[in-house]
Design a protein around this motif. Structure first.
Motif, mmCIF file in Angstrom:
data_model
loop_
_atom_site.group_PDB
_atom_site.id
_atom_site.type_symbol
_atom_site.label_atom_id
_atom_site.label_comp_id
_atom_site.label_asym_id
_atom_site.label_seq_id
_atom_site.Cartn_x
_atom_site.Cartn_y
_atom_site.Cartn_z
ATOM 1 N N ASP A 1 35.772 28.577 40.358
ATOM 2 C CA ASP A 1 36.130 28.599 41.499
ATOM 3 C C ASP A 1 36.134 29.782 42.445
ATOM 4 O O ASP A 1 36.482 30.737 42.042
ATOM 5 C CB ASP A 1 37.526 27.912 42.056
ATOM 6 N N GLY A 2 35.016 30.148 43.441
ATOM 7 C CA GLY A 2 34.980 31.334 43.913
ATOM 8 C C GLY A 2 34.522 31.264 45.537
ATOM 9 O O GLY A 2 33.908 30.170 45.588
ATOM 10 N N SER A 3 34.458 32.293 46.183
ATOM 11 C CA SER A 3 34.075 32.478 47.452
ATOM 12 C C SER A 3 33.455 33.898 47.694
ATOM 13 O O SER A 3 34.180 34.763 47.476
ATOM 14 C CB SER A 3 34.830 32.000 48.766
ATOM 15 N N ILE A 4 32.266 33.819 48.302
ATOM 16 C CA ILE A 4 31.608 35.307 48.136
ATOM 17 C C ILE A 4 32.314 36.100 49.378
ATOM 18 O O ILE A 4 32.336 37.301 49.162
ATOM 19 C CB ILE A 4 30.054 34.813 48.736
ATOM 20 N N VAL A 5 32.843 35.418 50.192
ATOM 21 C CA VAL A 5 33.669 36.393 51.145
ATOM 22 C C VAL A 5 34.890 37.101 50.460
ATOM 23 O O VAL A 5 35.405 38.277 50.977
ATOM 24 C CB VAL A 5 34.442 35.566 52.166
ATOM 25 N N ARG A 6 35.209 36.656 49.386
ATOM 26 C CA ARG A 6 36.428 37.303 48.736
ATOM 27 C C ARG A 6 36.078 38.085 47.546
ATOM 28 O O ARG A 6 36.972 38.493 46.628
ATOM 29 C CB ARG A 6 37.593 36.261 48.214
ATOM 30 N N ARG A 7 34.716 38.588 47.367
ATOM 31 C CA ARG A 7 34.127 39.000 46.338
ATOM 32 C C ARG A 7 35.019 40.639 46.098
ATOM 33 O O ARG A 7 34.986 41.575 46.941
ATOM 34 C CB ARG A 7 32.752 39.386 46.208
ATOM 35 N N LEU B 1 31.450 37.453 42.126
ATOM 36 C CA LEU B 1 31.292 36.443 43.119
ATOM 37 C C LEU B 1 32.461 35.801 43.725
ATOM 38 O O LEU B 1 32.473 34.456 44.116
ATOM 39 C CB LEU B 1 30.618 35.315 42.064
ATOM 40 N N GLY B 2 33.512 36.526 43.684
ATOM 41 C CA GLY B 2 34.667 36.098 44.432
ATOM 42 C C GLY B 2 35.556 35.103 43.694
ATOM 43 O O GLY B 2 36.388 34.657 44.058
ATOM 44 N N ARG B 3 35.437 35.169 42.303
ATOM 45 C CA ARG B 3 35.996 34.323 41.441
ATOM 46 C C ARG B 3 37.489 35.034 40.961
ATOM 47 O O ARG B 3 37.316 36.296 40.633
ATOM 48 C CB ARG B 3 35.470 34.031 40.277
ATOM 49 N N ASP B 4 38.633 34.372 40.788
ATOM 50 C CA ASP B 4 39.803 35.121 40.388
ATOM 51 C C ASP B 4 39.737 35.550 39.002
ATOM 52 O O ASP B 4 39.518 34.855 38.112
ATOM 53 C CB ASP B 4 41.002 33.990 40.547
ATOM 54 N N MET B 5 39.975 36.795 38.914
ATOM 55 C CA MET B 5 39.798 37.355 37.506
ATOM 56 C C MET B 5 40.841 37.014 36.621
ATOM 57 O O MET B 5 40.336 36.641 35.296
ATOM 58 C CB MET B 5 39.952 39.059 37.622
ATOM 59 N N LEU B 6 42.199 36.807 36.938
ATOM 60 C CA LEU B 6 43.209 36.308 36.023
ATOM 61 C C LEU B 6 42.796 34.890 35.366
ATOM 62 O O LEU B 6 42.640 34.786 34.105
ATOM 63 C CB LEU B 6 44.399 36.143 36.696
ATOM 64 N N SER B 7 42.299 34.053 36.299
ATOM 65 C CA SER B 7 41.820 32.794 35.900
ATOM 66 C C SER B 7 40.609 32.990 34.845
ATOM 67 O O SER B 7 40.578 32.087 33.863
ATOM 68 C CB SER B 7 41.429 31.816 36.973
ATOM 69 N N ARG B 8 39.530 33.741 35.178
ATOM 70 C CA ARG B 8 38.576 33.852 34.377
ATOM 71 C C ARG B 8 38.726 34.352 32.966
ATOM 72 O O ARG B 8 38.306 34.210 31.965
ATOM 73 C CB ARG B 8 37.326 34.656 35.221
ATOM 74 N N LEU B 9 39.765 35.558 33.081
ATOM 75 C CA LEU B 9 40.161 36.105 31.726
ATOM 76 C C LEU B 9 40.910 35.038 30.995
ATOM 77 O O LEU B 9 40.449 34.844 29.600
ATOM 78 C CB LEU B 9 40.997 37.297 32.025
#
Ligand code: ADP
Ligand code: SF4
Ligand code: MG
Lengths: 345, 300
Positions: B66-72, B88-96
């Motif tokens: 989940d991500g939004s380019i505006v929050r990159r 790509l504006g995805r939450d790093m913690l979630s991705r890690l």
């Protein structure tokens, strides 16, 4: 046959318990550079062990003592030679089977730690052999505890211990108990006290002598320490580079040694007795390489008495007394030694 | 037979050092581990990571994709994005957290398979000795001659990208070294006096292997295998980084490191986070493996 019975004497008291005939072990070694070579670790051994006697084997490190014991234990296959146990050829049709032989011959090794599986308790280690031979677990455990008692370790205190919790002397007592567990008739002791402190050494030697009486055992006792062998052996076999140098009753070997090698060994040992005069030069240098032993007499490169004949002809094992033999030309009047010239060093 | 004699009571029979009467080998090992602070600390970190990764869907504030380019590329500490966001504006913690599942899986699976396969082959080679040993070890040497990373890249490259192929190539890389260790440990134990003594009792091969060989070789082989997990994770990440392992948009640490490359100047902290995860995990695995080895050497 249940293994709880003591095996009866088949051949009678006059029949030697063990006869070793022409035992040879050549280890092939070879590299691309040196080509094929062999280590002549044991190069023709003939001897007997009478029932209930202790035959001591002495010799410097590397002379083939351990190889000889592993051959007799049939842990390795001989290059040549045969073994007769109480009149029966070992591992041959009509003789005694290897399995049966292994029950009657057991071994104690030098390194008390590496001889015990670190994952097994003392009791499990001792009971393993009987279990392999079909003794029920309970009975095997009971026998293990009886044997611990017999070797001077209180079963309640030691049966459930692991090897690393014991001292070297205690572990060697366990190894002796383990060797006794199958009720063997012959025990091969390969330097059983060489790794122990002097005080512990004496205790373990006395234990071995006691057990021999109690269980009517026969010992093949290997050591590089002449004092130890003098203490325990009835007869002594002196080995040099895979061959017999001298063989005889313990008093003859220590009192009337016929072979220059035996005399040099005796002269080299640290003596407790300051009055004992050194009539012989002590042993110097290292033994030659068993890959390429000297021609003729193997001891000639270190022998103070060596003459030309010694390089040309290999001495036989000559009778020099009652039951006392030595492999040396100098002991024989008609060997040609007297007319031979000194060997240029 | 009841032996009542007690000849030559051992004068050196000092009471054994350990007080409890039911001391088993593994209990002694456990006690030693408890005294080893570094190993305990690293073990705790690994357990914590494992738990977080396992429950990633519950723990992670967002989905991994989940991500939004505006929050990159929001910095670390941005409200709602504790560890910031990626390119790509995805939450790093979630991705890690989700990425750890891939990284751990691709790191551990090849080692586990190689432990079973290589361990068995090595033990057989060591116990059989002679010609069988020669044959097995010569073939192993051929594989061993290649540097592991190169071999992994070559195999992976020829099999094509994808998680299954990455695991396969890593397994092939780790089998030879495990065979080597298993063979040498087994040969060592086989030649020890207690194995000889067992043979001298007339015991069969099966009994000797089960009672005397396996219990003494499995530990050291396992410890060696755990020391490979760190390497495995790094190489697996390397494969992903090269585009040979896991494919985007799946979040694997090595792959994240790759795609965050461009942000190394604008958000260096965020760009190195996946690397820190890889590093920490592999270092912890190595420390734990070291600690285990020391603790299992009871003789010391
Ligand atoms: N498996 C083997 N392969 C090659 N050489 C061996 C092997 N075992 C022993 N030897 C060699 O045989 C000789 C005798 O060794 P060993 O019987 O152990 O002597 P000792 O017990 O008298 O010290 C030594 O030179 C040793 O290096
Ligand atoms: S045969 Fe010759 S070299 Fe050998 S021990 Fe006798 S005297 Fe010495
Ligand atoms: Mg030896």
């Amino acid at each position: 046959m249940s293994d709880t019975q003591q095996i009866e004497d088949r051949g009678g008291p006059a029949q030697p318990l063990l006869i070793v005939k022409g035992l040879v072990k050549h280890f092939p070694i070879g590299s691309v550079f040196t080509g094929k070579q062999v280590v002549r670790a044991v190069d023709g051994l003939d001897f007997t062990i009478d029932k209930r006697e202790t035959l001591g084997i002495v010799g410097e490190s590397g002379c083939g003592k351990s190889t000889a014991s592993r051959l007799i234990m049939s842990l390795i296959a001989p290059t040549e030679g045969e073994i007769v146990f109480d009149g029966d050829l070992v591992g041959a049709a009509g003789g005694i089977s290897l399995a049966e032989y292994r029950r009657q011959v057991q071994m104690v090794f030098q390194d008390s730690y590496s001889s015990l599986n670190p994952r097994l308790t003392i009791e499990e280690s001792i009971a393993y052999g009987p279990k392999v031979h079909g003794t029920p677990h309970r009975e095997a455990g009971e026998r293990a505890r009886d044997l611990l008692q017999a070797v001077g370790l209180a079963p309640r205190q030691y049966a459930r211990r692991f090897p690393h919790e014991l001292s070297g002397g205690q572990r060697q007592r366990v190894n002796i108990a383990r060797a006794l567990a199958l009720r063997p008739r012959l025990i091969i002791l390969d330097e059983p006290v060489s790794a122990l402190d002097k005080s512990v050494e004496a205790q373990v030697l006395n234990l071995l002598l006691d057990l021999k009486e109690q269980f009517g055992l026969t010992y093949l006792f290997i050591s590089h320490d002449l004092n130890v062998v003098e203490h325990v052996a009835d007869r002594v076999l002196v080995m040099y580079l895979g061959k017999i140098a001298e063989l005889g009753p313990v008093d003859d070997i220590f009192g009337r040694a016929g072979h220059p090698y035996t005399r040099a060994l005796l002269a080299s040992r640290p003596s407790m007795d300051p009055t004992r005069r050194r009539t012989q030069p002590p042993l110097v240098g290292d033994p030659p390489n068993p890959i390429n032993p000297p021609s003729g007499c193997r001891f000639r490169t270190r022998c103070a008495l060596a003459r030309e004949i010694c390089a040309e002809r290999e001495p036989g094992l000559y009778e020099i007394g009652a039951g006392h033999q030595a492999a040396c030309h100098a002991t024989q009047a008609d060997s040609g030694y007297g007319d031979s010239r000194r060997l240029a060093a | 037979m009841t032996t009542t004699y007690s000849s030559g009571i051992a004068e050196d029979a000092a009471p054994p050092k350990v007080a409890e009467n039911d001391d088993t080998y593994w209990r002694a090992v456990g006690r030693r581990l408890m005294r080893d602070k570094v190993t305990l600390f690293c073990g705790a970190i690994l357990m914590l990571m494992a738990a977080l990764i396992l429950f990633a869907p519950l723990v992670a504030p967002y989905g991994p994709t989940d991500g939004s380019i505006v929050r990159r590329l929001k910095p670390i500490g941005t409200p709602g994005h504790l560890l910031g966001t990626d390119e790509l504006g995805r939450d790093m913690l979630s991705r890690l957290l989700h990425g750890g599942r891939y990284s751990w899986f691709v790191g551990i699976t090849p080692v586990a398979i190689a432990f079973l396969v290589g361990g068995s082959i090595g033990i057989i080679a060591g116990f059989a000795g002679g010609k069988i040993n020669m044959a097995i070890m010569r073939v192993t040497d051929v594989f061993y001659a290649f540097p592991s990373v190169l071999l992994a890249v070559a195999v992976s490259g020829s099999l094509g990208a994808g998680i299954a192929n990455a695991i396969m190539s890593l397994t092939i890389v780790f089998i030879p070294p495990i065979i080597r260790v298993a063979e040498s440990v087994t040969t060592g134990v086989r030649n020890l006096d207690y194995a000889e003594a067992a043979r001298a009792t007339g015991a069969g091969a099966r009994s000797i292997v089960v009672v005397h060989i396996l219990p003494n070789v499995l530990g050291p082989i396992f410890v060696y295998a755990t020391s490979l997990v760190g390497v495995s994770m790094i190489v697996a990440s390397g494969l992903s980084f090269l585009g040979l392992g896991i494919k985007p948009p799946d979040p694997e640490w090595g792959l994240m490191l790759n795609t965050l490359r461009s942000a190394i100047y604008s958000q260096p902290m965020i760009a190195t986070l996946p690397g820190i995860c890889i590093f920490m995990t592999s270092v912890c695995f190595n420390f734990v493996s070291d600690g285990l080895r020391t603790a299992m050497d009871v003789r010391a």
